[in-house]
Design a protein around this motif. Sequence first.
Motif, PDB file in Angstrom:
ATOM      1  N   ALA A  21      37.782  33.383  37.913  1.00  0.00           N
ATOM      2  CA  ALA A  21      37.409  34.300  36.830  1.00  0.00           C
ATOM      3  C   ALA A  21      37.553  35.754  37.267  1.00  0.00           C
ATOM      4  CB  ALA A  21      35.976  34.015  36.384  1.00  0.00           C
ATOM      5  N   TRP A  22      37.132  36.070  38.491  1.00  0.00           N
ATOM      6  CA  TRP A  22      37.269  37.438  38.996  1.00  0.00           C
ATOM      7  C   TRP A  22      38.743  37.815  39.159  1.00  0.00           C
ATOM      8  CZ3 TRP A  22      33.993  41.244  38.913  1.00  0.00           C
ATOM      9  CH2 TRP A  22      32.621  41.000  38.941  1.00  0.00           C
ATOM     10  N   ILE A  23      39.554  36.873  39.638  1.00  0.00           N
ATOM     11  CA  ILE A  23      40.990  37.141  39.802  1.00  0.00           C
ATOM     12  C   ILE A  23      41.634  37.400  38.441  1.00  0.00           C
ATOM     13  CG2 ILE A  23      43.200  36.122  40.497  1.00  0.00           C
ATOM     14  CD1 ILE A  23      41.665  34.643  42.714  1.00  0.00           C
ATOM     15  N   PHE A  24      41.249  36.603  37.446  1.00  0.00           N
ATOM     16  CA  PHE A  24      41.761  36.790  36.086  1.00  0.00           C
ATOM     17  C   PHE A  24      41.368  38.163  35.542  1.00  0.00           C
ATOM     18  CE2 PHE A  24      40.976  35.999  31.418  1.00  0.00           C
ATOM     19  CZ  PHE A  24      42.307  36.076  31.052  1.00  0.00           C
ATOM     20  N   PHE A  25      40.108  38.551  35.756  1.00  0.00           N
ATOM     21  CA  PHE A  25      39.631  39.856  35.294  1.00  0.00           C
ATOM     22  C   PHE A  25      40.397  40.989  35.978  1.00  0.00           C
ATOM     23  CE2 PHE A  25      36.477  43.382  35.790  1.00  0.00           C
ATOM     24  CZ  PHE A  25      36.448  43.770  34.447  1.00  0.00           C
ATOM     25  N   LEU A  53      49.999  34.974  25.456  1.00  0.00           N
ATOM     26  CA  LEU A  53      50.104  33.528  25.680  1.00  0.00           C
ATOM     27  C   LEU A  53      49.876  33.204  27.158  1.00  0.00           C
ATOM     28  CD1 LEU A  53      50.736  30.759  24.409  1.00  0.00           C
ATOM     29  CD2 LEU A  53      53.147  31.172  24.937  1.00  0.00           C
ATOM     30  N   GLY A  54      50.456  34.029  28.036  1.00  0.00           N
ATOM     31  CA  GLY A  54      50.223  33.842  29.464  1.00  0.00           C
ATOM     32  C   GLY A  54      48.771  34.062  29.830  1.00  0.00           C
ATOM     33  N   GLY A  55      48.134  35.068  29.197  1.00  0.00           N
ATOM     34  CA  GLY A  55      46.714  35.315  29.438  1.00  0.00           C
ATOM     35  C   GLY A  55      45.852  34.155  28.974  1.00  0.00           C
ATOM     36  N   LEU A  56      46.207  33.571  27.832  1.00  0.00           N
ATOM     37  CA  LEU A  56      45.483  32.398  27.340  1.00  0.00           C
ATOM     38  C   LEU A  56      45.630  31.229  28.304  1.00  0.00           C
ATOM     39  CD1 LEU A  56      43.889  30.886  25.162  1.00  0.00           C
ATOM     40  CD2 LEU A  56      46.065  30.461  23.973  1.00  0.00           C
ATOM     41  N   GLY A  57      46.844  31.065  28.839  1.00  0.00           N
ATOM     42  CA  GLY A  57      47.080  29.996  29.810  1.00  0.00           C
ATOM     43  C   GLY A  57      46.223  30.154  31.050  1.00  0.00           C
ATOM     44  N   GLU A  58      46.113  31.389  31.538  1.00  0.00           N
ATOM     45  CA  GLU A  58      45.294  31.592  32.736  1.00  0.00           C
ATOM     46  C   GLU A  58      43.809  31.457  32.422  1.00  0.00           C
ATOM     47  OE1 GLU A  58      45.011  34.438  36.671  1.00  0.00           O
ATOM     48  OE2 GLU A  58      46.125  35.140  34.928  1.00  0.00           O
ATOM     49  N   ALA A  59      43.397  31.882  31.220  1.00  0.00           N
ATOM     50  CA  ALA A  59      41.999  31.710  30.821  1.00  0.00           C
ATOM     51  C   ALA A  59      41.626  30.224  30.776  1.00  0.00           C
ATOM     52  CB  ALA A  59      41.760  32.359  29.470  1.00  0.00           C
ATOM     53  N   LEU A  60      42.534  29.393  30.288  1.00  0.00           N
ATOM     54  CA  LEU A  60      42.293  27.944  30.279  1.00  0.00           C
ATOM     55  C   LEU A  60      42.224  27.396  31.707  1.00  0.00           C
ATOM     56  CD1 LEU A  60      44.546  26.644  27.357  1.00  0.00           C
ATOM     57  CD2 LEU A  60      42.066  26.498  27.505  1.00  0.00           C
ATOM     58  N   LEU A  61      43.023  27.963  32.582  1.00  0.00           N
ATOM     59  CA  LEU A  61      43.001  27.532  33.989  1.00  0.00           C
ATOM     60  C   LEU A  61      41.639  27.867  34.609  1.00  0.00           C
ATOM     61  CD1 LEU A  61      44.679  26.348  36.336  1.00  0.00           C
ATOM     62  CD2 LEU A  61      45.334  28.692  36.908  1.00  0.00           C
ATOM     63  N   VAL A  62      41.119  29.055  34.298  1.00  0.00           N
ATOM     64  CA  VAL A  62      39.797  29.452  34.781  1.00  0.00           C
ATOM     65  C   VAL A  62      38.729  28.491  34.240  1.00  0.00           C
ATOM     66  CG1 VAL A  62      38.018  31.241  34.699  1.00  0.00           C
ATOM     67  CG2 VAL A  62      40.418  31.868  35.055  1.00  0.00           C
ATOM     68  N   PHE A  63      38.854  28.167  32.948  1.00  0.00           N
ATOM     69  CA  PHE A  63      37.897  27.235  32.315  1.00  0.00           C
ATOM     70  C   PHE A  63      37.924  25.883  33.012  1.00  0.00           C
ATOM     71  CE2 PHE A  63      37.201  23.848  29.170  1.00  0.00           C
ATOM     72  CZ  PHE A  63      35.888  24.121  28.796  1.00  0.00           C
ATOM     73  N   SER A  64      39.117  25.385  33.304  1.00  0.00           N
ATOM     74  CA  SER A  64      39.244  24.066  33.957  1.00  0.00           C
ATOM     75  C   SER A  64      38.685  24.091  35.381  1.00  0.00           C
ATOM     76  CB  SER A  64      40.697  23.612  33.962  1.00  0.00           C
ATOM     77  OG  SER A  64      41.499  24.439  34.788  1.00  0.00           O
ATOM     78  N   GLU A  65      38.855  25.243  36.071  1.00  0.00           N
ATOM     79  CA  GLU A  65      38.310  25.374  37.421  1.00  0.00           C
ATOM     80  C   GLU A  65      36.778  25.378  37.389  1.00  0.00           C
ATOM     81  OE1 GLU A  65      39.595  25.383  40.365  1.00  0.00           O
ATOM     82  OE2 GLU A  65      41.733  25.566  39.967  1.00  0.00           O
ATOM     83  N   GLN A  66      36.220  26.038  36.386  1.00  0.00           N
ATOM     84  CA  GLN A  66      34.761  26.100  36.269  1.00  0.00           C
ATOM     85  C   GLN A  66      34.169  24.745  35.911  1.00  0.00           C
ATOM     86  OE1 GLN A  66      34.159  29.328  33.466  1.00  0.00           O
ATOM     87  NE2 GLN A  66      34.018  30.827  35.117  1.00  0.00           N
ATOM     88  N   LYS A  67      34.957  23.913  35.244  1.00  0.00           N
ATOM     89  CA  LYS A  67      34.495  22.573  34.903  1.00  0.00           C
ATOM     90  C   LYS A  67      34.670  21.615  36.088  1.00  0.00           C
ATOM     91  CE  LYS A  67      33.143  23.149  30.664  1.00  0.00           C
ATOM     92  NZ  LYS A  67      31.729  22.931  30.283  1.00  0.00           N
ATOM     93  N   GLY A  68      35.308  22.108  37.156  1.00  0.00           N
ATOM     94  CA  GLY A  68      35.468  21.302  38.349  1.00  0.00           C
ATOM     95  C   GLY A  68      36.533  20.257  38.268  1.00  0.00           C
TER      96      GLY A  68
END
Length: 296
Positions: free
Chosen positions: A249-253, A280-295
């Motif tokens: 999340a910090w890297i994305f920010f 679209l690329g930002g949305l893709g990375e946001a989803l990646l952050v979400f998946s990482e937070q869900k473990g």
Amino acid sequence: MCVRRCLVGLTFCTCYLASYLTNKYVLSVLKFTYPTLFQGWQTLIGGLLLHVSWKLGWAEINSSSRSDVSTWLPASVLFVGIIYAGSRALSKLAIPVFLTLHNVAEVILCGHQKCFRKEKTSPAKICSALFLLAAAGCLPFNDPQFDPGGYFWAVIHLFCVGAYKILQKARKPNALSDIDQQYLNYTFSVVLLALASHPTGDLFSVLDFPFLYFYRFHGSCCASGLLGFFLMLSTVKLKSLMAPGQCAAWIFFAKVITAGSSVLLFDTILTSATVGCLLLGGLGEALLVFSEQKGS
């Protein structure tokens, strides 16, 4: 602990922003396009500062066995590819475009984990990979500042980053710490880039650089070396203090504020189609952050 994590996160974002903007200024505004010298300088400064920090007791570098060092050697080769190709690409591409292409490295890592290691992949991560690929694939056709050379080096850069991440994931636990790895990367890079500076022509071509004796150039190069070192330290600290999801999340920010700031500071032409690709690329990375937070 929460305040400490926020301070580390903000420090990382500051170093990330300042490092990218400084490098872009040197590469695009001053047009110092001699990557073996520029990256050699940065890794030399990083290696010297890390060595001094080790001797003063501020950083811990373990005496690794010869087998650990030789095992890490392919990753150090990829590190040189990352910084060399990244420098060539960043000199020709806008920062938001470069970061969007850079993110495809996560798709390579995800594909390797899914196909070769048979790891379970969540729907969010699969959607993230598809969005990142779609954004990167559409950008060349919608970039008003399209530069074939820039995209060529960006592709090499992202493949090196993806392969480097795969090797990092595959390393033995506790074999080499992040600091150990970076120390080896710095050492190998300085030697290889110094040897490559003559065959590539950079060593003598730099004598024709118009700003070679200007304080703006000297100051920017010193800043780039110092900022690269502090970015490395803050990244290591960020990973050691936070869970993977928080770190992502910090890297994305940091990428968002860096991309946004670069549009204001550098000559960047954005059309609606280009902005759509970037979002679209930002949305893709946001989803990646979400998946990482869900473990996942």
